[in-house]
Design an enzyme around this catalytic site. Structure first.
Site, short mmCIF file in Angstrom:
data_model
loop_
_atom_site.label_atom_id
_atom_site.label_comp_id
_atom_site.label_asym_id
_atom_site.label_seq_id
_atom_site.Cartn_x
_atom_site.Cartn_y
_atom_site.Cartn_z
N SER A 73 -9.80 6.29 -0.91
CA SER A 73 -9.52 6.32 -2.34
C SER A 73 -10.15 5.08 -2.95
CB SER A 73 -8.00 6.30 -2.59
OG SER A 73 -7.72 6.04 -3.95
N TYR A 118 0.44 3.23 -1.31
CA TYR A 118 -0.78 4.04 -1.28
C TYR A 118 -2.01 3.15 -1.09
CZ TYR A 118 -4.26 7.47 -2.91
OH TYR A 118 -5.34 8.31 -3.02
#
Length: 268
Positions: free
Chosen positions: A143, A156
Site C-alpha cells: 500500500s 495498517y
C-alpha cells in the site's frame, strides 16, 4: 489471452474490490485460481465470477492466520490442478485507528492478518513449489501507506510496511529455488463493485482528525480502480518477470513520487 496459461494461482482476501479483481484478471490470462476469504460468500462469489466468464476457479473460506487454512488451500489447489505457480497475499483487516486510541488486541490482530497471513501462506505455498520442483511467483500486496506516514492508521501502515522487508528477505531465501517474491503497491482505490463502493463511502464519512484529500493530491487526477492494478500483477505472475525479484511495482497515479508540498489539482 494466455500469458498465464496452465498456471495455478491462490489469491487470499478475494473481496469484490482489489482481491477479487486480481483473481479475475489472473484467470482472464489463463490461470486456474483458488479464491480464499474469511467469508465463504465472498470466496464463492469471486470464484463464480471467474467461472461465469469461462475460467477455472475454486473457493475456500478460512482465516489466513490459521496454519491449517493455509495448508488446506495448498492441498486443494494441488489436488485439483497438480501444483501452484502463483500466490497473491492480499488478505487484510481494515481498522483505521491511531496509536493513542487503538486497542492493543486490535493492533495485534491487524498485524496477524497482514503479516502473519502472508507468512503462513508464503511458507505453505513455497514448500509445495519446492517439493514439486515448480518455480513460481509470490506477490505481496502492499500500500502507499507502507511507504509514507499516515496518521490515524497505525496498524495498517505498520503491517504493510513490514511486508516490504518480508518481501526482500523471502525473495533472497527462495531465489535458489527459482521462486520470485515481489511487492505490488496500490493506493486508495475507487471501487467498481457497488458494495465495496458503499463500504468506502461509509469509511470516508466517519469523523476523523486527519483530512485526506485524495483528488487534489494525485498527479494523474483520479483514484485508480481495481482494474488498473491487474496488468502489473499479471506481469509479476507471468514468465515475463523471470528476472524480477525482491522489488516492488507501484500503481498509485503518481502519489508516492510527488514532491510533498505540491498540490497538482487544488480545485478538485
Amino acid at each position: 489471452m494466455n500469458r498465464l496459461r496452465d498456471k495455478v494461482a491462490i489469491v487470499t482476501g478475494a473481496s469484490p474490490n482489489i482481491g477479487g479483481t486480481l483473481a479475475a484478471g489472473l484467470a482472464a490470462e489463463g490461470a486456474r485460481v483458488l479464491c480464499t476469504d474469511l467469508s465463504k460468500d465472498v470466496a464463492e462469489a469471486a470464484a463464480a465470477r471467474i467461472r461465469d466468464r469461462g475460467g477455472y476457479a475454486l473457493a475456500l473460506a478460512g482465516d489466513v492466520t490459521d496454519p491449517a487454512h493455509a495448508d488446506e488451500a495448498v492441498a486443494m489447489a494441488v489436488d485439483a490442478w497438480g501444483g501452484i505457480d502463483v500466490l497473491v497475499n492480499n488478505a487484510v483487516f481494515f481498522q483505521q485507528q491511531g496509536v493513542l486510541d487503538m486497542p492493543y488486541d486490535d493492533y495485534r490482530r491487524q498485524l496477524e492478518v497482514i503479516l502473519g497471513g502472508s507468512f503462513l501462506f508464503t511458507r505453505a505455498v513455497a514448500r509445495s513449489m519446492i517439493e514439486r520442483g515448480r518455480e513460481g511467483s509470490i506477490i505481496n500486496v502492499l500500500s502507499t501507506a507502507a511507504w509514507q506516514g499516515q496518521p490515524g492508521n497505525v496498524g495498517y501502515s505498520t503491517g504493510k510496511s513490514g511486508l516490504i522487508n518480508f518481501t526482500r528477505s523471502v525473495a533472497m531465501e527462495l531465489a535458489r529455488h527459482g521462486i520470485r517474491v515481489n511487492g505490488f503497491t496500490p493506493t486508495a482505490t475507487a471501487p467498481t463493485d457497488p458494495e465495496a463502493r458503499r463500504a468506502m463511502e461509509d469509511l470516508l464519512a466517519r469523523p476523523s482528525t486527519y483530512r485526506n484529500d485524495f483528488a487534489a493530491q494525485l498527479p494523474l487526477g483520479r483514484l485508480p480502480t481495481p482494474d488498473d492494478y491487474v496488468g502489473a500483477v499479471v506481469f509479476l505472475a507471468s514468465d515475463e518477470s523471470a528476472m524480477v525479484t525482491g522489488t516492488n511495482i507501484t500503481v498509485d497515479a503518481g502519489a508516492t513520487a510527488k514532491y510533498w508540498p505540491w498540490t497538482p489539482h487544488p480545485e478538485a
